[in-house]
Design a protein around this motif. Structure first.
Motif, PDB file in Angstrom:
ATOM      1  N   ARG A   1      14.972  27.359 -12.954  1.00  0.00           N
ATOM      2  CA  ARG A   1      15.835  27.798 -11.832  1.00  0.00           C
ATOM      3  C   ARG A   1      17.298  27.572 -12.195  1.00  0.00           C
ATOM      4  O   ARG A   1      18.150  28.444 -11.984  1.00  0.00           O
ATOM      5  CB  ARG A   1      15.507  26.982 -10.572  1.00  0.00           C
ATOM      6  CG  ARG A   1      14.219  27.363  -9.859  1.00  0.00           C
ATOM      7  CD  ARG A   1      13.966  26.377  -8.696  1.00  0.00           C
ATOM      8  NE  ARG A   1      12.899  26.785  -7.812  1.00  0.00           N
ATOM      9  CZ  ARG A   1      11.791  26.055  -7.567  1.00  0.00           C
ATOM     10  NH1 ARG A   1      11.621  24.880  -8.160  1.00  0.00           N
ATOM     11  NH2 ARG A   1      10.867  26.493  -6.730  1.00  0.00           N
TER      12      ARG A   1
ATOM     13  N   ASN B   1      20.307  30.330 -12.756  1.00  0.00           N
ATOM     14  CA  ASN B   1      21.517  30.261 -11.933  1.00  0.00           C
ATOM     15  C   ASN B   1      22.770  30.220 -12.806  1.00  0.00           C
ATOM     16  O   ASN B   1      23.761  30.871 -12.507  1.00  0.00           O
ATOM     17  CB  ASN B   1      21.508  28.982 -11.072  1.00  0.00           C
ATOM     18  CG  ASN B   1      20.699  29.145  -9.798  1.00  0.00           C
ATOM     19  OD1 ASN B   1      20.499  30.260  -9.314  1.00  0.00           O
ATOM     20  ND2 ASN B   1      20.222  28.046  -9.256  1.00  0.00           N
TER      21      ASN B   1
ATOM     22  N   TYR C   1      14.339  35.465 -10.883  1.00  0.00           N
ATOM     23  CA  TYR C   1      14.358  34.602  -9.697  1.00  0.00           C
ATOM     24  C   TYR C   1      15.462  35.129  -8.791  1.00  0.00           C
ATOM     25  O   TYR C   1      16.591  34.650  -8.809  1.00  0.00           O
ATOM     26  CB  TYR C   1      14.644  33.161 -10.156  1.00  0.00           C
ATOM     27  CG  TYR C   1      14.516  32.086  -9.093  1.00  0.00           C
ATOM     28  CD1 TYR C   1      13.367  31.966  -8.317  1.00  0.00           C
ATOM     29  CD2 TYR C   1      15.545  31.163  -8.891  1.00  0.00           C
ATOM     30  CE1 TYR C   1      13.257  30.970  -7.363  1.00  0.00           C
ATOM     31  CE2 TYR C   1      15.430  30.154  -7.944  1.00  0.00           C
ATOM     32  CZ  TYR C   1      14.288  30.067  -7.182  1.00  0.00           C
ATOM     33  OH  TYR C   1      14.175  29.068  -6.237  1.00  0.00           O
TER      34      TYR C   1
ATOM     35  N   ILE D   1      16.175  37.012  -0.371  1.00  0.00           N
ATOM     36  CA  ILE D   1      15.635  35.680  -0.064  1.00  0.00           C
ATOM     37  C   ILE D   1      14.138  35.718   0.230  1.00  0.00           C
ATOM     38  O   ILE D   1      13.455  34.710   0.102  1.00  0.00           O
ATOM     39  CB  ILE D   1      16.401  34.976   1.093  1.00  0.00           C
ATOM     40  CG1 ILE D   1      16.284  35.760   2.381  1.00  0.00           C
ATOM     41  CG2 ILE D   1      17.836  34.700   0.712  1.00  0.00           C
ATOM     42  CD1 ILE D   1      16.799  34.976   3.587  1.00  0.00           C
ATOM     43  N   PHE D   2      13.615  36.867   0.621  1.00  0.00           N
ATOM     44  CA  PHE D   2      12.178  36.957   0.867  1.00  0.00           C
ATOM     45  C   PHE D   2      11.423  36.934  -0.467  1.00  0.00           C
ATOM     46  O   PHE D   2      10.416  36.260  -0.623  1.00  0.00           O
ATOM     47  CB  PHE D   2      11.853  38.230   1.665  1.00  0.00           C
ATOM     48  CG  PHE D   2      12.520  38.250   3.009  1.00  0.00           C
ATOM     49  CD1 PHE D   2      12.002  37.508   4.060  1.00  0.00           C
ATOM     50  CD2 PHE D   2      13.686  38.972   3.212  1.00  0.00           C
ATOM     51  CE1 PHE D   2      12.631  37.485   5.298  1.00  0.00           C
ATOM     52  CE2 PHE D   2      14.324  38.964   4.447  1.00  0.00           C
ATOM     53  CZ  PHE D   2      13.800  38.220   5.494  1.00  0.00           C
TER      54      PHE D   2
ATOM     55  N   ARG E   1      12.578  35.694  -3.262  1.00  0.00           N
ATOM     56  CA  ARG E   1      12.753  34.362  -3.841  1.00  0.00           C
ATOM     57  C   ARG E   1      11.760  33.381  -3.197  1.00  0.00           C
ATOM     58  O   ARG E   1      11.170  32.545  -3.882  1.00  0.00           O
ATOM     59  CB  ARG E   1      14.199  33.878  -3.632  1.00  0.00           C
ATOM     60  CG  ARG E   1      14.436  32.483  -4.164  1.00  0.00           C
ATOM     61  CD  ARG E   1      15.907  32.078  -4.162  1.00  0.00           C
ATOM     62  NE  ARG E   1      16.597  32.572  -5.335  1.00  0.00           N
ATOM     63  CZ  ARG E   1      17.535  31.898  -6.023  1.00  0.00           C
ATOM     64  NH1 ARG E   1      17.920  30.694  -5.648  1.00  0.00           N
ATOM     65  NH2 ARG E   1      18.108  32.413  -7.081  1.00  0.00           N
ATOM     66  N   ALA E   2      11.553  33.501  -1.896  1.00  0.00           N
ATOM     67  CA  ALA E   2      10.614  32.597  -1.216  1.00  0.00           C
ATOM     68  C   ALA E   2       9.194  32.792  -1.739  1.00  0.00           C
ATOM     69  O   ALA E   2       8.440  31.819  -1.897  1.00  0.00           O
ATOM     70  CB  ALA E   2      10.659  32.828   0.291  1.00  0.00           C
ATOM     71  N   LYS E   3       8.806  34.028  -2.025  1.00  0.00           N
ATOM     72  CA  LYS E   3       7.453  34.253  -2.548  1.00  0.00           C
ATOM     73  C   LYS E   3       7.306  33.689  -3.973  1.00  0.00           C
ATOM     74  O   LYS E   3       6.220  33.263  -4.367  1.00  0.00           O
ATOM     75  CB  LYS E   3       7.104  35.748  -2.507  1.00  0.00           C
ATOM     76  CG  LYS E   3       6.784  36.247  -1.098  1.00  0.00           C
ATOM     77  CD  LYS E   3       5.449  35.648  -0.617  1.00  0.00           C
ATOM     78  CE  LYS E   3       5.288  35.680   0.881  1.00  0.00           C
ATOM     79  NZ  LYS E   3       4.105  34.910   1.359  1.00  0.00           N
TER      80      LYS E   3
ATOM     81  N   ASP F   1       9.058  30.986  -5.007  1.00  0.00           N
ATOM     82  CA  ASP F   1       8.972  29.541  -4.744  1.00  0.00           C
ATOM     83  C   ASP F   1       7.579  29.148  -4.248  1.00  0.00           C
ATOM     84  O   ASP F   1       7.073  28.083  -4.605  1.00  0.00           O
ATOM     85  CB  ASP F   1      10.000  29.136  -3.673  1.00  0.00           C
ATOM     86  CG  ASP F   1      11.410  28.982  -4.231  1.00  0.00           C
ATOM     87  OD1 ASP F   1      11.545  28.697  -5.438  1.00  0.00           O
ATOM     88  OD2 ASP F   1      12.370  29.139  -3.453  1.00  0.00           O
ATOM     89  N   GLU F   2       6.986  29.979  -3.406  1.00  0.00           N
ATOM     90  CA  GLU F   2       5.666  29.663  -2.837  1.00  0.00           C
ATOM     91  C   GLU F   2       4.651  29.465  -3.964  1.00  0.00           C
ATOM     92  O   GLU F   2       3.877  28.511  -3.952  1.00  0.00           O
ATOM     93  CB  GLU F   2       5.226  30.788  -1.903  1.00  0.00           C
ATOM     94  CG  GLU F   2       3.983  30.502  -1.089  1.00  0.00           C
ATOM     95  CD  GLU F   2       3.758  31.605  -0.059  1.00  0.00           C
ATOM     96  OE1 GLU F   2       3.836  31.324   1.128  1.00  0.00           O
ATOM     97  OE2 GLU F   2       3.509  32.780  -0.455  1.00  0.00           O
TER      98      GLU F   2
ATOM     99  N   ASP G   1       5.613  26.176  -6.012  1.00  0.00           N
ATOM    100  CA  ASP G   1       5.216  24.925  -5.346  1.00  0.00           C
ATOM    101  C   ASP G   1       3.697  24.754  -5.347  1.00  0.00           C
ATOM    102  O   ASP G   1       3.195  23.659  -5.568  1.00  0.00           O
ATOM    103  CB  ASP G   1       5.775  24.870  -3.916  1.00  0.00           C
ATOM    104  CG  ASP G   1       7.221  24.391  -3.892  1.00  0.00           C
ATOM    105  OD1 ASP G   1       7.561  23.529  -4.727  1.00  0.00           O
ATOM    106  OD2 ASP G   1       8.008  24.864  -3.065  1.00  0.00           O
TER     107      ASP G   1
END
Lengths: 233, 233
Positions: free
Chosen positions: B75, B79, B88, B93-94, B96-98, B100-101, B104
């Motif tokens: 990450r 950046n 990434y 942001i949607f 990126r969230a998927k 990250d999901e 994690d």
């Protein structure tokens, strides 16, 4: 309409993190209780929301976007609704990396040991379920090791006021605190870890703490110490 | 001067992820080998670089900034040095969230099972070390469950070309592939999982694959199947 809908149980450490971050950031939410004590997270209805059968999960009500994994949820909520410079810096990539470093370590570091120890030392005795003694012994031995790592490497033995070395609280602190404080249900004595104890006292002054933890605080006062009820075969 | 210095071992799944992401994004690096077979990650010298005694770790050479945890490193690198809209997403942001999901979930989902299974089924037999048979049996039983979850929930049984539901590869694919492909060393037959097999073939065409995996590919052809050498007491 609230900004998001949360499914979870305040007895779950990751659920508490998401709810606390919402309260701390004034992000409005509806809360649907999924009682993990009754295994409601495994019902066919809930598996449509999170197919892994774990809490918490959220829906962003602006567009029916679903998400699970507490760290992911919090990152998303701060990106979309929060003050991004606050708990998860968007303008300082070095600070953000140090927050991520803790959040990634958390899964296999702190969470793994605490999650399994809590199951064997609290939940199984409480519900008269069989205890996996090798797992109980392993995680019981690992708790001091993990707490010493946390104290020396993240809190730098008191040099750091907060987990990621920042001057104010970040997502890393919320994640760590929600997990570590679970052992209050086993009357764990944190004064043995001075710098953790002082950090916990700082965390307990934050907006939302008492609301989110009231059930844990109540049980920690009212319940017996289940550790003392464990009988080895 | 190279942009970063990496400490690691290409036999380590997380090290391969970081090196591959650098190659894929043309991020220049120096590589310091830390031989995990010789437990060099536990030497006093290396513990100054990563006090948890794990690989990989990096230093950003522009300012001596140190970092560990492979997902965190990637990450950060994207950046700071990468095309942020690529692996990434920084503007969606949607999406990126998927990503990250998956990242994690990876720690406690895929990584936990594969890491322990690989230790018991490959490393311990190879080095004539004792096998923890309860852990071997548990993780061996869990491998198909985890692969079926991965195939049905992340690849959506072939509806998704890539792990996070994107049209092109993301950090989630690099992380998952580096872990899953480790079982090639045990001659694991991925054609039984059609959608995973097809996704792996897509991944193997990416820039940098052959360089990063050449040692794994060589061993998977030359070595015996250590699974077949395991004798129960």
């Amino acid at each position: 309409m609230s900004k998001i809908t949360i499914w979870g149980d305040l007895m779950s450490q990751p659920t508490r993190m998401v709810v606390w971050v919402c309260k701390y950031n004034n992000i409005s939410y509806d809360f649907n209780v999924v009682k993990i004590g009754l295994k409601e997270q495994r019902t066919p209805e809930y598996l449509k929301i999170n197919p892994f059968g774990m809490v918490p999960a959220i829906q962003d009500n602006s567009n029916n976007f679903h998400l699970y994994e507490s760290h992911t949820i919090c990152r998303f909520l701060l990106n979309k609704y929060g003050d991004q410079h606050n708990l998860y810096s968007s303008n300082d990539i070095f600070q953000r990396a140090k927050i991520d470093e803790y959040l990634d370590w958390h899964h296999t570091g702190l969470r793994y040991t605490f999650h399994h120890y809590f199951h064997e030392a609290y939940l199984h005795p409480k519900f008269n379920e069989p205890i996996d003694f090798p797992l109980f012994d392993k995680t019981s031995n690992d708790i001091p090791k993990v707490l010493n790592q946390f104290q020396s490497l993240f809190l730098k033995n008191g040099q750091n006021q907060f987990v990621a070395g920042t001057n104010s609280v970040t997502l890393a602190d919320f994640s760590a605190f929600c997990e570590i404080s679970q052992l209050k249900l086993l009357k764990f004595d944190y004064t043995k870890y001075q710098h953790i104890h002082e950090w916990m006292q700082r965390m307990e002054k934050l907006t939302g703490y008492e609301d989110v933890f009231k059930f844990v605080i109540k049980l920690s006062k009212e319940e017996p110490n289940y550790l003392e009820t464990i009988k080895r075969p």
